[in-house]
Write an enzyme that holds these catalytic residues in place. Structure first.
Site, PDB file in Angstrom:
ATOM      1  N   LYS A   1      60.132 -66.732  57.331  1.00  0.00           N
ATOM      2  CA  LYS A   1      59.536 -65.557  57.952  1.00  0.00           C
ATOM      3  C   LYS A   1      59.987 -65.444  59.407  1.00  0.00           C
ATOM      4  O   LYS A   1      60.243 -66.459  60.064  1.00  0.00           O
ATOM      5  CB  LYS A   1      58.006 -65.667  57.937  1.00  0.00           C
ATOM      6  CG  LYS A   1      57.353 -65.577  56.583  1.00  0.00           C
ATOM      7  CD  LYS A   1      55.845 -65.739  56.732  1.00  0.00           C
ATOM      8  CE  LYS A   1      55.136 -65.709  55.384  1.00  0.00           C
ATOM      9  NZ  LYS A   1      55.174 -64.369  54.765  1.00  0.00           N
TER      10      LYS A   1
ATOM     11  N   ARG B   1      52.093 -66.100  44.124  1.00  0.00           N
ATOM     12  CA  ARG B   1      51.992 -65.778  42.697  1.00  0.00           C
ATOM     13  C   ARG B   1      52.385 -66.969  41.825  1.00  0.00           C
ATOM     14  O   ARG B   1      51.910 -67.093  40.697  1.00  0.00           O
ATOM     15  CB  ARG B   1      52.845 -64.546  42.389  1.00  0.00           C
ATOM     16  CG  ARG B   1      54.338 -64.743  42.579  1.00  0.00           C
ATOM     17  CD  ARG B   1      55.079 -63.425  42.730  1.00  0.00           C
ATOM     18  NE  ARG B   1      54.761 -62.784  44.003  1.00  0.00           N
ATOM     19  CZ  ARG B   1      55.226 -61.593  44.368  1.00  0.00           C
ATOM     20  NH1 ARG B   1      56.038 -60.921  43.555  1.00  0.00           N
ATOM     21  NH2 ARG B   1      54.895 -61.066  45.528  1.00  0.00           N
TER      22      ARG B   1
END
Length: 499
Positions: free
Chosen positions: A275, A349
């Site tokens: 990120k 997820r």
């Protein structure tokens, strides 16, 4: 926590730092909504030149030695015929922020004349209490000297029979113990709130509540269960993962069983798909889903609700080192389904997928509800005030929507567009963990739905990426962790499952 007290008589009230007086907005004037008005009329009458009593308006004046309080808060409730529960909630939250900035710690709260209320007194009291409790919280600052405004230590509600009020007060205080737990965990340093810390919190809850049991799977047990997706995400961290299973049995003979799953990424660097620095600043809050389900269980256990609920928390960091999982590689989950890694920053997820499989194998769930700060796409779609959710069951979706409306924690159902499944196609695995650059929240939900494997279990996925954390102080929430979702789900569980 015992913050609230009730008293039928206004004349026998205790001394306090402040008193809150409610006002109605009439067509051409302002009217104090409480019978105690005459005692302070000479003081507040002057302030009414600049006070219109519109909904959520607050004004602080000094009593100049008159009465038993040092300050008076004029609280606008708007037009009586238009009063809503949310307006009550937000009005008393706003008054709380004002009182704390004025360094008040004790307050007398005068209720409006009950016969004039268009909502029930129970509803009014619930939202009054929730509004005050929501902003009676301090972020754990690390400064040498505390710069936080003092907390309210005593709230004395006047003009109500204690038998009615005290039950509501104790209930809301118990619920907010869960909200505060959630906030504390999300606000804590990532180096402190590790997977093991979450496990220790769960162990502590199991000791506190006799109706709870806890099971913690360490790294070896995770590998033994073939949770290859959780294990993959954990590879880059020096901190071992944990898989937490916290069970509350409030109705042991019932087969109805709700499983709550919370994403527990205690820090998300993005992995090798790193990120940007600015995006990483708030990534200690990527375990807000885990904190939420622990907060919910704290609340329902304190309320002793007759339900069976299990919280499952797959907990890990998503960090970087030479062993970190890699884009383009394929990993197989507990379900036997294989996943090609399209992005190491779509890790939430993956760990939720193994948790869903575990729930189906071991928990015999009637319904599964998962919470996750899952996608930036949800933040873009609905912002900070609304959490999007997906469900394969219309009854569950409707019940969650009703709970949302009753608690003013806004949920919005979004579609599971089956056509978008093609975005998850992989040539070398059963699926990829990320779709295209469109409909990211939907494709993330579709990814999770695959791990239900067509079993007849009701499921809802709440993407709380926007609502879990606030960049500034807001009407109902302090800056940073919000605790969003705890009140809504406790309401849902109590109303629809406690039968």
């Amino acid at each position: 926590m015992v913050l609230f007290h009730s008293q039928a008589s206004c004349s026998k009230r205790i001394e306090a730092d402040a008193i809150i007086l409610p006002f109605w907005k009439l067509k051409d004037k302002v009217k104090c909504a409480a019978s105690i008005a005459k005692e302070y009329e000479s003081l507040y009458q002057v302030a009414l030149d600049n006070f219109s009593a519109k909904s959520r308006e607050v004004e602080l004046i000094y009593s100049c030695g008159q009465g038993k309080e040092k300050r008076i808060v004029l609280l606008g409730l708007g037009k009586n015929e238009e009063l809503s529960s949310q307006e009550v909630l937000e009005a008393y939250a706003k008054a709380t922020r004002l009182l704390r900035k004025a360094k008040c710690t004790t307050v007398n709260v005068v209720l409006p004349t009950i016969s004039e209320l268009r909502i029930s007194i129970e509803d009014f009291l619930t939202n009054l209490t929730s509004g005050i409790l929501s902003l009676n919280y301090n972020y754990p600052k690390y400064t040498k000297e505390s710069s936080n405004d003092p907390l309210l230590t005593k709230v004395n509600v006047l003009g109500i029979v204690p038998k009615i009020a005290d039950r509501i007060f104790r209930k809301e205080e118990n619920i907010f113990e869960g909200v505060y737990l959630t906030r504390d965990l999300v606000n804590g340093n990532a180096d402190e709130v590790t997977p093991q810390k979450l496990a220790n919190i769960a162990k502590g809850m199991a000791k506190e509540f006799p109706s709870m049991d806890v099971k913690i799977l360490n790294k070896d047990a995770i590998l033994k269960e073939k949770m290859g997706l959780l294990a993959a995400v954990a590879k880059g961290s020096a901190v071992d993962p944990c898989f937490i299973v916290l069970t509350y049995q409030g109705k042991p003979k019932s087969k109805d069983h709700t499983v709550l799953i919370g994403k527990g990424v205690t820090f998300d660097s993005g992995g090798l798909d790193l990120k940007p620095g600015k995006a990483m600043l708030t990534m200690k809050e990527d375990m807000a889903g885990a904190a939420t389900v622990l907060g919910i269980l704290s609340g329902i256990a304190a309320l002793e609700l007759p339900v069976n609920v299990t919280a499952i928390v797959p907990a890990t960091e998503n960090a970087i080192d030479a062993a970190a999982y890699k884009m383009g590689d394929v990993y197989t989950g507990m379900s036997g389904l294989s996943v090609e890694i399209g992005s190491t920053d779509a890790e939430g997820r993956l760990i939720l997928a193994d948790a869903i499989t575990y729930a189906l194998k071991y928990c015999n769930p009637t319904r599964i509800i998962d919470f996750a700060t899952l996608t930036g796409a949800m933040v873009v779609s609905l912002g900070e005030d609304v959490a999007g959710f997906f469900s394969n069951n219309d009854v569950l979706a409707q019940d969650l929507s009703e709970a949302s409306a009753e608690t003013s924690e806004a949920l919005w159902r979004l579609p599971l567009v089956e056509k978008y499944n093609k975005a998850l196609h992989s040539d070398i695995a059963d699926m990829k963990n990320i779709g295209s650059n469109r409909a990211g929240a939907i494709t993330a939900a579709l990814f999770l739905k695959r791990f239900l494997e067509d079993q007849p279990v009701a499921w809802a996925h709440l993407d709380i990426a926007g609502t879990a954390y606030r960049e500034k102080d807001e009407d109902l929430y302090p800056k940073y962790a919000s605790g969003f979702g705890v009140r809504c789900l406790i309401y849902y569980i109590e109303k629809f499952l406690s039968k």
